[in-house]
Design a protein around this motif. Sequence first.
Motif, PDB file in Angstrom:
ATOM      1  N   ALA A 163      34.666 -16.009 -32.239  1.00 56.67           N
ATOM      2  CA  ALA A 163      33.724 -15.201 -31.587  1.00 56.67           C
ATOM      3  C   ALA A 163      32.671 -14.881 -32.483  1.00 56.67           C
ATOM      4  O   ALA A 163      32.962 -14.773 -33.830  1.00 56.67           O
ATOM      5  CB  ALA A 163      34.745 -13.735 -31.212  1.00 56.67           C
ATOM      6  N   SER A 164      31.305 -14.679 -31.958  1.00 56.93           N
ATOM      7  CA  SER A 164      30.366 -14.122 -32.773  1.00 56.93           C
ATOM      8  C   SER A 164      30.615 -12.556 -33.148  1.00 56.93           C
ATOM      9  O   SER A 164      31.437 -11.988 -32.674  1.00 56.93           O
ATOM     10  CB  SER A 164      29.023 -14.195 -31.815  1.00 56.93           C
ATOM     11  N   ARG A 165      29.654 -12.387 -33.998  1.00 57.17           N
ATOM     12  CA  ARG A 165      29.576 -10.844 -34.365  1.00 57.17           C
ATOM     13  C   ARG A 165      29.509  -9.887 -33.210  1.00 57.17           C
ATOM     14  O   ARG A 165      30.242  -8.940 -33.207  1.00 57.17           O
ATOM     15  CB  ARG A 165      28.864 -10.449 -35.497  1.00 57.17           C
ATOM     16  N   ASN A 166      28.537 -10.130 -32.527  1.00 56.04           N
ATOM     17  CA  ASN A 166      28.136  -9.474 -31.338  1.00 56.04           C
ATOM     18  C   ASN A 166      29.361  -9.467 -30.244  1.00 56.04           C
ATOM     19  O   ASN A 166      29.548  -8.201 -29.742  1.00 56.04           O
ATOM     20  CB  ASN A 166      26.915  -9.918 -30.497  1.00 56.04           C
ATOM     21  N   GLU A 167      30.078 -10.562 -30.339  1.00 56.55           N
ATOM     22  CA  GLU A 167      31.215 -10.477 -29.296  1.00 56.55           C
ATOM     23  C   GLU A 167      32.297  -9.430 -29.931  1.00 56.55           C
ATOM     24  O   GLU A 167      32.977  -8.865 -29.216  1.00 56.55           O
ATOM     25  CB  GLU A 167      31.709 -11.827 -29.172  1.00 56.55           C
ATOM     26  N   ARG A 168      32.469  -9.903 -31.301  1.00 55.78           N
ATOM     27  CA  ARG A 168      33.586  -8.811 -31.774  1.00 55.78           C
ATOM     28  C   ARG A 168      33.177  -7.524 -31.723  1.00 55.78           C
ATOM     29  O   ARG A 168      33.886  -6.563 -31.777  1.00 55.78           O
ATOM     30  CB  ARG A 168      33.554  -9.444 -33.379  1.00 55.78           C
ATOM     31  N   LEU A 169      31.812  -7.048 -32.048  1.00 54.56           N
ATOM     32  CA  LEU A 169      31.581  -5.644 -32.084  1.00 54.56           C
ATOM     33  C   LEU A 169      31.803  -5.182 -30.505  1.00 54.56           C
ATOM     34  O   LEU A 169      32.068  -4.031 -30.247  1.00 54.56           O
ATOM     35  CB  LEU A 169      29.992  -5.689 -32.248  1.00 54.56           C
ATOM     36  N   THR A 170      31.484  -5.956 -29.497  1.00 53.99           N
ATOM     37  CA  THR A 170      31.826  -5.513 -28.176  1.00 53.99           C
ATOM     38  C   THR A 170      33.447  -5.219 -27.880  1.00 53.99           C
ATOM     39  O   THR A 170      33.744  -4.361 -27.347  1.00 53.99           O
ATOM     40  CB  THR A 170      31.502  -6.756 -27.029  1.00 53.99           C
ATOM     41  N   ILE A 171      34.143  -6.222 -28.411  1.00 53.72           N
ATOM     42  CA  ILE A 171      35.637  -6.120 -28.368  1.00 53.72           C
ATOM     43  C   ILE A 171      35.905  -4.683 -29.048  1.00 53.72           C
ATOM     44  O   ILE A 171      36.871  -3.950 -28.595  1.00 53.72           O
ATOM     45  CB  ILE A 171      36.412  -7.117 -29.187  1.00 53.72           C
ATOM     46  N   ALA A 172      35.394  -4.441 -30.402  1.00 50.28           N
ATOM     47  CA  ALA A 172      35.745  -3.392 -31.139  1.00 50.28           C
ATOM     48  C   ALA A 172      35.242  -2.103 -30.236  1.00 50.28           C
ATOM     49  O   ALA A 172      35.942  -0.990 -30.218  1.00 50.28           O
ATOM     50  CB  ALA A 172      34.866  -3.342 -32.432  1.00 50.28           C
ATOM     51  N   GLY A 173      34.196  -2.144 -29.597  1.00 44.31           N
ATOM     52  CA  GLY A 173      33.754  -0.931 -28.727  1.00 44.31           C
ATOM     53  C   GLY A 173      34.596  -0.748 -27.609  1.00 44.31           C
ATOM     54  O   GLY A 173      35.108   0.573 -27.327  1.00 44.31           O
ATOM     55  N   LEU A 174      35.249  -1.673 -27.066  1.00 49.86           N
ATOM     56  CA  LEU A 174      36.150  -1.451 -25.997  1.00 49.86           C
ATOM     57  C   LEU A 174      37.541  -0.937 -26.530  1.00 49.86           C
ATOM     58  O   LEU A 174      38.120  -0.116 -25.985  1.00 49.86           O
ATOM     59  CB  LEU A 174      36.541  -2.746 -25.437  1.00 49.86           C
ATOM     60  N   ILE A 209      47.726  -3.869 -27.864  1.00 56.96           N
ATOM     61  CA  ILE A 209      48.257  -5.130 -28.386  1.00 56.96           C
ATOM     62  C   ILE A 209      48.165  -6.408 -27.379  1.00 56.96           C
ATOM     63  O   ILE A 209      48.034  -7.401 -28.028  1.00 56.96           O
ATOM     64  CB  ILE A 209      49.751  -4.708 -29.015  1.00 56.96           C
ATOM     65  N   ALA A 210      48.694  -5.928 -26.496  1.00 55.78           N
ATOM     66  CA  ALA A 210      48.480  -7.195 -25.246  1.00 55.78           C
ATOM     67  C   ALA A 210      47.105  -7.727 -25.193  1.00 55.78           C
ATOM     68  O   ALA A 210      46.882  -8.875 -25.336  1.00 55.78           O
ATOM     69  CB  ALA A 210      49.113  -6.740 -23.941  1.00 55.78           C
ATOM     70  N   TYR A 211      46.003  -6.847 -25.231  1.00 56.80           N
ATOM     71  CA  TYR A 211      44.577  -7.169 -25.251  1.00 56.80           C
ATOM     72  C   TYR A 211      44.301  -8.110 -26.497  1.00 56.80           C
ATOM     73  O   TYR A 211      43.441  -8.967 -26.304  1.00 56.80           O
ATOM     74  CB  TYR A 211      43.814  -5.986 -25.096  1.00 56.80           C
ATOM     75  N   LEU A 212      44.741  -7.544 -27.704  1.00 55.47           N
ATOM     76  CA  LEU A 212      44.457  -8.287 -28.944  1.00 55.47           C
ATOM     77  C   LEU A 212      44.894  -9.509 -29.098  1.00 55.47           C
ATOM     78  O   LEU A 212      44.346 -10.676 -29.489  1.00 55.47           O
ATOM     79  CB  LEU A 212      44.547  -7.473 -30.025  1.00 55.47           C
TER      80      LEU A 212
END
Length: 218
Positions: A163-174, A209-212
Amino acid sequence: MGGDDLDLNAAEKILQPRRRPAQQRSRAKYSRILAAARSVLVDMGFESFTFDEVAKRAEVPIGTLYQFFANKYVLICELDREDTADTVAELQRFADQVPALQWPDILDELIDHLADMWRADPSRRAVWHAVQSTPATRATAAATEQPVLALLAEVLRPLAPNASRNERLTIAGLLVHTMVSLLNYSVHDEHMTDHMFHATVDEIKRMLIAYLFAVATS
């Protein structure tokens, strides 16, 4: 329009205190004001929140509040910064343990700790609701949470290496907004028993945890 009202022309500006104290005596007074503000927010709600009541409980002249804060919206955003700093500290402890094979266990511990913080301090929920009240407070809260998202995005790097940093930031926000919303739900009823509370937190863990796991295997 009174001094506690938001200047709508500044709706998109980040709300900051007029100043923060440098001397120990002033810092103690500042902390007393913030503590009093939390108690007023919990007891009276945001709509009835006034500088008069905060000054009374902090045992300071109302002019002292205006030395630091232009209005109640700025004060609420400062409380949100306090809460976010606590979350960052806990996330940093979490980040120091990742990557690790037992990361679900570490996340389990993190959610437990944040849930206990949320339940032990009713003002966290009150602050969270208050910062949703205007465009300016929402924009300020979004800016305040950026260190949380950046830290969590780094934590996610070994779990989502493609994942790109932007994608990881999106996941983090969610993750952050889902966790906070669900923690808010877990304490929405003051009559909730310990068993009900912990059962709700267990379901929060299951979901996140299921999401991650899905992120890690995608």
